[in-house]
Design a protein around this motif. Sequence first.
Motif, short mmCIF file in Angstrom:
data_model
loop_
_atom_site.label_atom_id
_atom_site.label_comp_id
_atom_site.label_asym_id
_atom_site.label_seq_id
_atom_site.Cartn_x
_atom_site.Cartn_y
_atom_site.Cartn_z
N ASN A 290 -51.06 -1.67 9.40
CA ASN A 290 -50.32 -0.71 10.22
C ASN A 290 -50.62 0.69 9.69
O ASN A 290 -50.79 0.86 8.48
CB ASN A 290 -48.80 -0.95 10.14
CG ASN A 290 -48.33 -2.04 11.08
OD1 ASN A 290 -48.27 -1.86 12.29
ND2 ASN A 290 -47.99 -3.20 10.51
N PRO A 291 -50.67 1.71 10.53
CA PRO A 291 -50.90 3.08 10.05
C PRO A 291 -49.60 3.70 9.52
O PRO A 291 -49.19 4.78 9.96
CB PRO A 291 -51.41 3.80 11.30
CG PRO A 291 -50.75 3.09 12.43
CD PRO A 291 -50.66 1.65 12.01
N LEU A 292 -48.94 3.01 8.60
CA LEU A 292 -47.63 3.45 8.11
C LEU A 292 -47.70 4.79 7.38
O LEU A 292 -48.57 5.02 6.53
CB LEU A 292 -47.04 2.39 7.18
CG LEU A 292 -46.16 1.30 7.78
CD1 LEU A 292 -45.61 0.42 6.68
CD2 LEU A 292 -45.03 1.89 8.61
N VAL A 293 -46.75 5.64 7.71
CA VAL A 293 -46.58 6.91 7.02
C VAL A 293 -45.25 6.89 6.26
O VAL A 293 -45.13 7.40 5.16
CB VAL A 293 -46.60 8.09 8.02
CG1 VAL A 293 -46.34 9.40 7.30
CG2 VAL A 293 -47.91 8.13 8.78
N ILE A 294 -44.25 6.27 6.88
CA ILE A 294 -42.92 6.12 6.29
C ILE A 294 -42.56 4.64 6.29
O ILE A 294 -42.42 4.05 7.37
CB ILE A 294 -41.85 6.91 7.09
CG1 ILE A 294 -42.20 8.41 7.08
CG2 ILE A 294 -40.46 6.68 6.51
CD1 ILE A 294 -41.32 9.22 7.98
N PRO A 295 -42.44 4.02 5.11
CA PRO A 295 -42.64 4.59 3.77
C PRO A 295 -44.12 4.74 3.45
O PRO A 295 -44.96 4.07 4.07
CB PRO A 295 -42.00 3.54 2.87
CG PRO A 295 -42.18 2.25 3.60
CD PRO A 295 -42.03 2.60 5.05
N PRO A 296 -44.46 5.58 2.48
CA PRO A 296 -45.87 5.76 2.08
C PRO A 296 -46.46 4.46 1.54
O PRO A 296 -45.74 3.57 1.08
CB PRO A 296 -45.78 6.83 0.98
CG PRO A 296 -44.46 7.50 1.19
CD PRO A 296 -43.55 6.46 1.74
N LYS A 297 -47.75 4.36 1.59
CA LYS A 297 -48.44 3.16 1.11
C LYS A 297 -48.15 2.87 -0.35
O LYS A 297 -48.08 1.70 -0.76
CB LYS A 297 -49.95 3.30 1.33
CG LYS A 297 -50.37 3.29 2.79
CD LYS A 297 -51.88 3.40 2.93
CE LYS A 297 -52.28 3.36 4.42
NZ LYS A 297 -53.76 3.48 4.59
N ALA A 298 -47.98 3.93 -1.14
CA ALA A 298 -47.71 3.75 -2.57
C ALA A 298 -46.39 3.02 -2.78
O ALA A 298 -46.26 2.17 -3.66
CB ALA A 298 -47.68 5.10 -3.28
N VAL A 299 -45.41 3.33 -1.94
CA VAL A 299 -44.10 2.67 -2.03
C VAL A 299 -44.23 1.22 -1.58
O VAL A 299 -43.67 0.32 -2.21
CB VAL A 299 -43.06 3.41 -1.16
CG1 VAL A 299 -41.74 2.64 -1.13
CG2 VAL A 299 -42.85 4.82 -1.69
N VAL A 300 -44.98 0.98 -0.49
CA VAL A 300 -45.17 -0.38 0.01
C VAL A 300 -45.84 -1.25 -1.05
O VAL A 300 -45.49 -2.42 -1.23
CB VAL A 300 -46.03 -0.37 1.30
CG1 VAL A 300 -46.34 -1.79 1.75
CG2 VAL A 300 -45.30 0.38 2.41
N ALA A 301 -46.79 -0.66 -1.79
CA ALA A 301 -47.52 -1.40 -2.81
C ALA A 301 -46.60 -1.86 -3.95
O ALA A 301 -46.90 -2.84 -4.63
CB ALA A 301 -48.65 -0.54 -3.37
N GLU A 302 -45.48 -1.18 -4.14
CA GLU A 302 -44.56 -1.54 -5.21
C GLU A 302 -43.69 -2.74 -4.86
O GLU A 302 -42.99 -3.28 -5.71
CB GLU A 302 -43.66 -0.34 -5.56
CG GLU A 302 -44.42 0.81 -6.19
CD GLU A 302 -43.51 2.00 -6.48
OE1 GLU A 302 -42.27 1.81 -6.49
OE2 GLU A 302 -44.02 3.11 -6.68
N GLY A 303 -43.70 -3.13 -3.59
CA GLY A 303 -42.94 -4.31 -3.21
C GLY A 303 -41.75 -4.02 -2.34
O GLY A 303 -41.39 -2.86 -2.10
N ILE A 304 -41.13 -5.10 -1.86
CA ILE A 304 -40.04 -4.97 -0.90
C ILE A 304 -38.83 -4.23 -1.47
O ILE A 304 -38.14 -3.50 -0.77
CB ILE A 304 -39.62 -6.37 -0.37
CG1 ILE A 304 -38.61 -6.22 0.76
CG2 ILE A 304 -39.07 -7.23 -1.48
CD1 ILE A 304 -38.31 -7.51 1.46
#
Length: 511
Positions: free
Chosen positions: A426-440
């Motif tokens: 998905n072209p997610l902006v919110i939340p940033p990819k860095a936050v997504v990478a940290e987990g749910i």
Amino acid sequence: MDPNPKNFPILSYVMTRIPSIKRPNHPESDIEQQRMSPRPAFNPEPYFELTERMPHLTDPQVLAAMRSAVADVSQTRSLLKTLGERPDHESVDMAKARLAEIESMMSNQLDEIALSDKVDPEEEKKKKAIEREKQMHKALISLDQMHESYDKMLSDAEKRLEKLYETAKNSRKSIPVVDEGSSVQGSAVDDFKEEVVAILTDALSNGAQRIDLSERRLPFLPEAFGKLHTLVYLNLASNQLEAIPDSVAGLENLEELNVSANILGSLPDSIGCLLKLKILDVSSNKLSSLPDSICQCRSLVEFDAGFNKLTYLPTKIGYELVNLKKLAIPLNKVRNFPTSIGEMKSLQFLDAHFNELRGLPKSIGKLSNLEVLNLSSNFSDLTELPDAIGDLTNLKELDVSNNQLQELPMTFGRLDKLQKLNVDQNPLVIPPKAVVAEGIGAVKVYMAQRWFDLLVEEEEKSRREAEAMAKASWLTRSTSWLAGAVFGAAGTASLYFGAGESEDPYLEEER
């Protein structure tokens, strides 16, 4: 709106070679929609492979003949592109209901006018407004019918092109046609008849409760099956059934019916008579719609209609199937959920991946018992989720991968029980990819903080507006007081200098 190259390969090939129609940029595009929707798991064969299998398609004379044969498709396509895409099923149902209501109302008004000699101008205005609304609903219904006819036209055109190709091929090389296995098929039918007669006879005499006829290559189901009133379980999966007889209504005690992996084009209306049915599996067929009567199967707990050609669900399905816990409709072409889906208060599992969903109704938030929601692979169609997602307080698993979501809803942080989340591709902006990478956990904290910041901002905005209003009110009161004071002072001065009742006759004397 154009023919899907997966379902209509020859027609799609021919139409991309008509000058007014541009060839799709990618052979995997589903061009039945105005927006291109890639379907990686179902790659239609590239055009060069099609021409390898059907070399005469490249013949200019054959191609010219085929273009002429699909002229009606091209014209209808152009007209529909002007009129717009097909309206959703719920809107059409509402238009039909309102149209029937208007016609009934107008009929009653005509009776009243016939009994009265007076003409009320206001009533005439209302009548004209109602007539305009009536025409609007008719136009919507007509557009839906045109799209329905267009779908059939595509199928007919593909068959015409297949015949044209066969004619062209045979004119160049005579190929003997062999009816392969005809005697084998006849033998199979005879064997089938004997087997079914034996099963029916045994079931009727012994009051059978369970029958498994899966993987028997059955071409049809005899009407006599409707006499098996004691039947509780019937498995007809993996056969060659093209239809289910209306006599199925006689299976009054049936609780589980499996007709998956057949070639069913429709379900009979009589299926609504199966009031005790709890599990229904119609997956892997050719169903383009479900009968409205299916809503009467109020005991349904599990319903699987995956891998069909469904474009919508019955409008009232949510109001009736209130006991449904599992609904699976993956690998279809459903564009919208009906608003009534929010009434499925018992629903725990909802799978709608690989569809063409363009969004979710706000009523989705009323599914308070929902634990698993799969909306993955709706691709370019699904661009946002409603804030009502935050009301799914029991949600444990959410898959929205392979869509076009740019941000998660502000209320996402309220999903306290969420344990699994998939937002890949998905072209997610919110939340940033860095936050997504940290987990749910990080995603929930980020979205909860964002929601909190928004509430603080709104509260601050409301406070400033209240202060501004208070200041404006104070200024208004001050101005009023000052005006009153000035007016009072002016009155006092007038009295002091002799104004008012003490008039000086000398001053009033004409000179």
